[in-house]
Design a protein around this motif. Sequence first.
Motif, PDB file in Angstrom:
ATOM      1  N   PRO B   3       0.829  -1.202   0.000  1.00 41.11           N
ATOM      2  CA  PRO B   3       0.000   0.000   0.000  1.00 41.11           C
ATOM      3  C   PRO B   3       0.866   1.256   0.000  1.00 41.11           C
ATOM      4  N   ARG B   4       0.460   2.212  -0.838  1.00 44.57           N
ATOM      5  CA  ARG B   4       1.235   3.447  -0.930  1.00 44.57           C
ATOM      6  C   ARG B   4       0.622   4.516  -0.038  1.00 44.57           C
ATOM      7  N   PRO B   5       1.455   5.315   0.617  1.00 50.04           N
ATOM      8  CA  PRO B   5       0.878   6.370   1.442  1.00 50.04           C
ATOM      9  C   PRO B   5       0.399   7.532   0.576  1.00 50.04           C
ATOM     10  N   CYS B   6      -0.540   8.289   1.127  1.00 45.05           N
ATOM     11  CA  CYS B   6      -1.112   9.447   0.456  1.00 45.05           C
ATOM     12  C   CYS B   6      -0.031  10.487   0.175  1.00 45.05           C
ATOM     13  N   ALA B   7      -0.058  11.059  -1.039  1.00 40.88           N
ATOM     14  CA  ALA B   7       0.950  12.042  -1.433  1.00 40.88           C
ATOM     15  C   ALA B   7       0.774  13.369  -0.702  1.00 40.88           C
ATOM     16  N   LEU B   8      -0.392  13.571  -0.078  1.00 39.96           N
ATOM     17  CA  LEU B   8      -0.625  14.851   0.592  1.00 39.96           C
ATOM     18  C   LEU B   8      -0.387  14.765   2.101  1.00 39.96           C
ATOM     19  N   CYS B   9      -1.021  13.776   2.761  1.00 39.71           N
ATOM     20  CA  CYS B   9      -0.877  13.731   4.222  1.00 39.71           C
ATOM     21  C   CYS B   9       0.207  12.741   4.651  1.00 39.71           C
ATOM     22  N   ALA B  10       0.627  11.885   3.713  1.00 36.15           N
ATOM     23  CA  ALA B  10       1.674  10.894   3.990  1.00 36.15           C
ATOM     24  C   ALA B  10       1.312   9.955   5.139  1.00 36.15           C
ATOM     25  N   LYS B  11       0.052   9.948   5.553  1.00 34.48           N
ATOM     26  CA  LYS B  11      -0.342   9.082   6.666  1.00 34.48           C
ATOM     27  C   LYS B  11      -1.222   7.932   6.180  1.00 34.48           C
ATOM     28  N   ALA B  12      -2.395   8.295   5.629  1.00 33.90           N
ATOM     29  CA  ALA B  12      -3.340   7.254   5.254  1.00 33.90           C
ATOM     30  C   ALA B  12      -2.932   6.605   3.935  1.00 33.90           C
ATOM     31  N   LYS B  13      -3.601   5.475   3.626  1.00 31.31           N
ATOM     32  CA  LYS B  13      -3.325   4.739   2.401  1.00 31.31           C
ATOM     33  C   LYS B  13      -3.936   5.479   1.210  1.00 31.31           C
ATOM     34  N   ALA B  14      -3.163   5.616   0.134  1.00 30.12           N
ATOM     35  CA  ALA B  14      -3.698   6.243  -1.076  1.00 30.12           C
ATOM     36  C   ALA B  14      -4.786   5.360  -1.653  1.00 30.12           C
ATOM     37  N   MET B  15      -5.920   5.963  -2.034  1.00 29.49           N
ATOM     38  CA  MET B  15      -7.029   5.168  -2.561  1.00 29.49           C
ATOM     39  C   MET B  15      -7.511   5.621  -3.922  1.00 29.49           C
ATOM     40  N   ILE B  16      -7.033   6.771  -4.387  1.00 25.26           N
ATOM     41  CA  ILE B  16      -7.438   7.229  -5.709  1.00 25.26           C
ATOM     42  C   ILE B  16      -6.261   7.908  -6.406  1.00 25.26           C
ATOM     43  N   LYS B  17      -6.177   7.661  -7.702  1.00 27.17           N
ATOM     44  CA  LYS B  17      -5.192   8.363  -8.511  1.00 27.17           C
ATOM     45  C   LYS B  17      -5.934   9.470  -9.241  1.00 27.17           C
ATOM     46  N   ARG B  18      -5.557  10.724  -8.982  1.00 27.58           N
ATOM     47  CA  ARG B  18      -6.273  11.837  -9.603  1.00 27.58           C
ATOM     48  C   ARG B  18      -5.965  11.914 -11.090  1.00 27.58           C
ATOM     49  N   PRO B  19      -7.000  11.947 -11.931  1.00 30.71           N
ATOM     50  CA  PRO B  19      -6.742  11.966 -13.370  1.00 30.71           C
ATOM     51  C   PRO B  19      -6.044  13.255 -13.821  1.00 30.71           C
ATOM     52  N   LYS B  20      -6.310  14.347 -13.140  1.00 27.03           N
ATOM     53  CA  LYS B  20      -5.757  15.639 -13.547  1.00 27.03           C
ATOM     54  C   LYS B  20      -4.260  15.710 -13.309  1.00 27.03           C
ATOM     55  N   THR B  21      -3.824  15.159 -12.177  1.00 28.49           N
ATOM     56  CA  THR B  21      -2.444  15.364 -11.752  1.00 28.49           C
ATOM     57  C   THR B  21      -1.648  14.068 -11.613  1.00 28.49           C
ATOM     58  N   GLY B  22      -2.333  12.933 -11.614  1.00 29.03           N
ATOM     59  CA  GLY B  22      -1.640  11.672 -11.382  1.00 29.03           C
ATOM     60  C   GLY B  22      -1.312  11.435  -9.919  1.00 29.03           C
ATOM     61  N   GLN B  23      -1.652  12.415  -9.062  1.00 28.47           N
ATOM     62  CA  GLN B  23      -1.372  12.323  -7.641  1.00 28.47           C
ATOM     63  C   GLN B  23      -2.158  11.170  -6.997  1.00 28.47           C
ATOM     64  N   GLN B  24      -1.500  10.458  -6.074  1.00 24.86           N
ATOM     65  CA  GLN B  24      -2.156   9.339  -5.404  1.00 24.86           C
ATOM     66  C   GLN B  24      -2.482   9.764  -3.980  1.00 24.86           C
ATOM     67  N   ILE B  25      -3.760   9.831  -3.672  1.00 25.06           N
ATOM     68  CA  ILE B  25      -4.141  10.401  -2.375  1.00 25.06           C
ATOM     69  C   ILE B  25      -5.176   9.562  -1.641  1.00 25.06           C
ATOM     70  N   CYS B  26      -5.317   9.836  -0.352  1.00 24.46           N
ATOM     71  CA  CYS B  26      -6.249   9.068   0.478  1.00 24.46           C
ATOM     72  C   CYS B  26      -7.659   9.660   0.344  1.00 24.46           C
ATOM     73  N   LYS B  27      -8.605   8.967   0.949  1.00 23.05           N
ATOM     74  CA  LYS B  27     -10.009   9.351   0.823  1.00 23.05           C
ATOM     75  C   LYS B  27     -10.263  10.755   1.380  1.00 23.05           C
ATOM     76  N   ASP B  28      -9.784  11.024   2.585  1.00 25.52           N
ATOM     77  CA  ASP B  28     -10.070  12.324   3.205  1.00 25.52           C
ATOM     78  C   ASP B  28      -9.411  13.478   2.457  1.00 25.52           C
ATOM     79  N   CYS B  29      -8.174  13.267   2.004  1.00 25.57           N
ATOM     80  CA  CYS B  29      -7.503  14.313   1.241  1.00 25.57           C
ATOM     81  C   CYS B  29      -8.221  14.517  -0.093  1.00 25.57           C
ATOM     82  N   PHE B  30      -8.729  13.438  -0.672  1.00 26.14           N
ATOM     83  CA  PHE B  30      -9.481  13.553  -1.928  1.00 26.14           C
ATOM     84  C   PHE B  30     -10.728  14.418  -1.731  1.00 26.14           C
TER      85      PHE B  30
END
Lengths: 118, 361
Positions: B3-30
Motif C-alpha cells: 500500500p502506498r501512502p497518500c501524497a498529501l498527508c503521507a499518513k493514510a493509504k492512497a485510494m485514488i489516482k487523480r486523473p488531472k495530476t496523477g497524484q495518489q491520495i487518500c479518501k479524506d484528502c481527496f
Amino acid sequence: MESTISIKVEFSGGLELLFDNKRSHELALPAVVPLNNDTKKDVVVAEGQGKPADVAYLIAYLRDHLLQERAELFEEGGTVRPGILVLVNDTDWELEGEGEYALRDGDEIVFISTLHGG
Amino acid sequence: MPPRPCALCAKAKAMIKRPKTGQQICKDCFFYVFETEVHNTITEAKLFKPGDRVAIGASGGKDSTVLAYVMKALNERYNYGLNLFLLSIDEGITGYRDDSLETVKRNQQQYSMPLKILSYEELYGWTMDRIVSQVGRKNNCTFCGVFRRQALDRGAAMLSVDHIVTGHNADDIAETVLMNIMRGDIARLGRCTAICTQGEDTIRRSKPFKYAYEKEIVMYAYFKKLDYFSTECIYSPDAYRGHARVFLKDLEAVRPSAIIDIIHSGEAFEIKEEIKATQKVQQTCTRCGYMSSNALCKACTLLEGLERGMANAGITDRGTKQLRMQDAAGEASPTPDNLRTIPFFELKPTSTTMICLEPTP
Ligand SMILES: [Zn+2]
Ligand SMILES: [Zn+2]
C-alpha cells in the motif's frame, strides 16, 4: 494452495443493467488460470503455463459467463471499456496494478460506469 | 503491491489516482481537494454573492446529486450566504424520469433543501411519452432539449432565484467543444466553455463543476455513498454525442489531461466581431414572452407543430416556412388561436445587478 478463490463483484452506475440487473455477485474462480485468460470451465492449465487469477482474467470471465448483453459496453481489448472505473477493495485499481492485480480470497471488486446520465 | 501512502498527508493509504495530476491520495484528502477546487472555481469566477437564491438543476443523476451535496457543504463551510433550492424538470418519461425523481425527492430530505418540480405536462400540455408517440424517435431530443431549457428558466422564475447551477462537468464541456468543432459551430464554441452564461432576460446559469473530472465526481459519490440514479434515458438516441463521448474517453485513457486541454482549446477560440454580427439579435417571443431570436421562440414553434399534428414542422426552418405559408393560404386548421400555448413568461426583477465574469483564457 486452494484450487478456487471466492470473490465478491459489484456493478453500479448503470453497469448492473448488463448483468441481469443484479448489483452484487459472489464468484468462485480457479486460483490458477491460463496466461491467455481462457475462461472455459474444462481448460487444463499445463505446468508453467498458468498465473494466479487476476483482474484481467476476472474481466474476461465476467464477459464470458455473466454478461447478458452488449459485451462491447463492458469489455474492450482485454480490459474494461474507457469510462468504467474499477475498485479493488475500495481502492482505485490504477493504484493496484490494474489488470495485473492478483486476486485474493475474499477480495471485493467494484465496477462503476461513469457513462450514464448526469 | 504494497500500500502506498497518500501524497498529501503521507499518513493514510492512497485510494485514488487523480486523473488531472496523477497524484495518489487518500479518501479524506481527496474529499478536501475536490471540494476546495470547486470552491476555487466558484470564488475565482465570482459566481455568487451573499443572499443569492440559487437553484440546483437536479436530475437525480450523479453530477447533480454530488453538486447538491457539495454546494450545501461549501455554503456552510465558507458562509456563502446562499439560499439553495432543488429544481427538477419532469419530462414525463415513464420508467426513467419517474424513477429518477424519486431520487431527487430523497435528496430533498437528505439535504433539507426545498424542491420544485416542473413538468412538461403542466407547462406545455405534452409529456415526452406523448411527444415520442407522435414524432417517433428521430427528433425527440430536439423537443426535449428546447423544452427543458425553457422549463428550467421558468421553474427558476417560480422559485424567484437569481441563479441556476447545473452539474455539467469537465468531461461534458470537453465533449461539447468537440461536437461544436465537428459541426463547425464556431459561434457556440467559445460560449460553451463559459462558466457562466446569461441571456437577455434569463436567469444566470453556471457550472461549478466546469473543471471537475467525471471520474472524480463518480468516486466522490461512491466514497460518500451518495444516493443517485443511473439509467440512460430510454429515448436518448443522441448518437453523435455518444460517439464524441467514446472518443473523449479513449483520448483520456491515453492522456488524462486531454479533457482540460480540450476545454482550454475551446476557451482560446475567440469569436471575431464580424462573426458575432451575424448572430441574431435577441428579442422576446410574441406568443409566450420568452427570449427568442425570432418573433416566435423555438418552444412555441415546436409546440404549434405538435398541436397541429405537423410535429416535424418546427424542427427545420423549411418546415416552419411551410407552416406559415399554409397559414397565409388559410389551409391549415385549427388556427393557432385555438391551440394550447405556453403561459406568458415574466421575469420578476431581482436585486441582482452583478455582472457575471467569464474566465479569461
Ligand atoms: Zn491524505
Ligand atoms: Zn414562445
